[in-house]
Each structure stands twice: as C-alpha cells, then as structure tokens.
Design a protein around this motif. Sequence first.
Motif, mmCIF file in Angstrom:
data_model
loop_
_atom_site.group_PDB
_atom_site.id
_atom_site.type_symbol
_atom_site.label_atom_id
_atom_site.label_comp_id
_atom_site.label_asym_id
_atom_site.label_seq_id
_atom_site.Cartn_x
_atom_site.Cartn_y
_atom_site.Cartn_z
ATOM 1 N N MET A 133 0.740 -1.051 0.157
ATOM 2 C CA MET A 133 -0.064 -0.072 0.127
ATOM 3 C C MET A 133 0.983 1.208 -0.013
ATOM 4 N N LYS A 134 0.722 2.141 -0.922
ATOM 5 C CA LYS A 134 1.269 3.437 -0.826
ATOM 6 C C LYS A 134 1.033 4.474 0.390
ATOM 7 N N VAL A 135 2.305 5.153 0.494
ATOM 8 C CA VAL A 135 1.873 5.893 1.914
ATOM 9 C C VAL A 135 0.919 6.918 1.567
ATOM 10 N N SER A 136 0.897 7.571 0.390
ATOM 11 C CA SER A 136 -0.318 8.261 0.065
ATOM 12 C C SER A 136 -1.503 8.007 0.502
ATOM 13 N N ILE A 137 -1.848 6.834 0.028
ATOM 14 C CA ILE A 137 -3.091 6.122 0.084
ATOM 15 C C ILE A 137 -3.400 5.891 1.510
ATOM 16 N N LEU A 138 -2.213 5.472 2.351
ATOM 17 C CA LEU A 138 -2.395 5.052 3.793
ATOM 18 C C LEU A 138 -2.683 6.414 4.498
ATOM 19 N N LEU A 139 -2.089 7.556 4.281
ATOM 20 C CA LEU A 139 -2.294 8.830 4.813
ATOM 21 C C LEU A 139 -3.826 9.336 4.372
ATOM 22 N N LEU A 140 -4.108 9.257 3.150
ATOM 23 C CA LEU A 140 -5.453 9.483 2.853
ATOM 24 C C LEU A 140 -6.524 8.640 3.778
ATOM 25 N N LEU A 141 -6.407 7.399 3.907
ATOM 26 C CA LEU A 141 -7.129 6.528 4.750
ATOM 27 C C LEU A 141 -7.154 7.044 6.064
ATOM 28 N N VAL A 142 -6.113 7.662 6.700
ATOM 29 C CA VAL A 142 -5.975 8.049 8.035
ATOM 30 C C VAL A 142 -6.769 9.241 8.207
ATOM 31 N N CYS A 143 -6.747 10.080 7.081
ATOM 32 C CA CYS A 143 -7.172 11.448 7.226
ATOM 33 C C CYS A 143 -8.724 11.160 7.189
ATOM 34 N N THR A 144 -9.361 10.383 6.342
ATOM 35 C CA THR A 144 -10.618 9.985 6.255
ATOM 36 C C THR A 144 -11.265 9.411 7.453
ATOM 37 N N ALA A 145 -10.320 8.507 8.020
ATOM 38 C CA ALA A 145 -10.954 8.094 9.420
ATOM 39 C C ALA A 145 -11.018 9.164 10.514
ATOM 40 N N ILE A 146 -10.069 9.915 10.454
ATOM 41 C CA ILE A 146 -10.200 10.939 11.459
ATOM 42 C C ILE A 146 -11.454 11.955 11.122
ATOM 43 N N LEU A 147 -11.693 12.293 10.019
ATOM 44 C CA LEU A 147 -12.779 13.271 9.774
ATOM 45 C C LEU A 147 -14.002 12.469 10.170
ATOM 46 N N ALA A 148 -14.102 11.187 9.448
ATOM 47 C CA ALA A 148 -15.508 10.347 9.901
ATOM 48 C C ALA A 148 -15.514 10.267 11.360
ATOM 49 N N VAL A 149 -14.745 10.031 12.089
ATOM 50 C CA VAL A 149 -15.030 9.797 13.573
ATOM 51 C C VAL A 149 -15.087 10.884 13.951
ATOM 52 N N GLY A 150 -14.388 11.906 13.672
ATOM 53 C CA GLY A 150 -14.423 13.559 14.128
ATOM 54 C C GLY A 150 -15.845 14.014 13.946
ATOM 55 N N ALA A 151 -16.428 13.639 13.010
ATOM 56 C CA ALA A 151 -17.863 14.340 12.641
ATOM 57 C C ALA A 151 -18.884 13.576 13.385
ATOM 58 N N ARG A 152 -18.607 12.335 13.904
ATOM 59 C CA ARG A 152 -19.583 11.751 14.632
ATOM 60 C C ARG A 152 -19.308 12.246 16.496
ATOM 61 N N ALA A 153 -18.126 12.651 16.666
ATOM 62 C CA ALA A 153 -17.824 13.175 18.010
ATOM 63 C C ALA A 153 -18.565 14.263 18.217
ATOM 64 N N GLU A 154 -19.545 14.417 19.343
ATOM 65 C CA GLU A 154 -20.301 15.616 19.692
ATOM 66 C C GLU A 154 -19.932 16.076 21.073
ATOM 67 N N THR A 155 -19.372 15.095 21.962
ATOM 68 C CA THR A 155 -18.776 15.525 23.444
ATOM 69 C C THR A 155 -17.592 15.266 23.419
ATOM 70 N N PRO A 156 -16.792 15.999 24.591
ATOM 71 C CA PRO A 156 -15.256 15.713 24.970
ATOM 72 C C PRO A 156 -15.073 14.453 24.984
#
Length: 93
Positions: free
Chosen positions: A1-24
């Motif tokens: 797996m290329k590093v750029s794809i890996l970085l994209l997956l990490v960023c996507t995971a952060i955004l997806a999970v962050g969007a669901r986080a509503e409390t501290p």
Amino acid sequence: MKVSILLLLVCTAILAVGARAETPDDTDTVVRKVQEYVKQATEVVKTVFTTVQESEAAQQARKWLSDNADVVKQQLARLKQQLAELWKLTPGA
C-alpha cells in the motif's frame, strides 16, 4: 500500500470519526481510535517495506547497481556532457 493512500485513509478515518464526536468524551475516544489505527497502519507499512527490501528483485537490483556502478557513473557523466553541449547550442542560453 502506498504511503499516500495510507495517509488518505488515516485522514478520512479522522474526519469520519470526528464528525460523529459531539462531546469531549467522544473526542477522547476518537483520538484513541485514530492512534490505534495509525499504530496498526505503521506496522503494516513497516512489514511491507521490509518485505520489499528483502525481495529477490530488490536484492538483484542492489547487486546489479553495485556491479555496474562505474558504468552507470560513466554514462551519467557522458549524459551530463551532452546536455551541457546541447545547452550551449540552444539560442538565448
């Protein structure tokens, strides 16, 4: 797996999970999940990199380069000389 794809997956995971986080508390959970994911992804990248490094093709390429280093240096020097001559012939140089 290329590093750029890996970085994209990490960023996507952060955004997806962050969007669901509503409390501290959710944010702390998000941070832990992302840290775990990054750790796992790093381990996978290290494993893949080691596999590629140890592959027969990589070993053959290293051997070829070490065996032919002088020839490659001569060819690069010749190419450099040809490019310098071409540069001199170019109008406006």
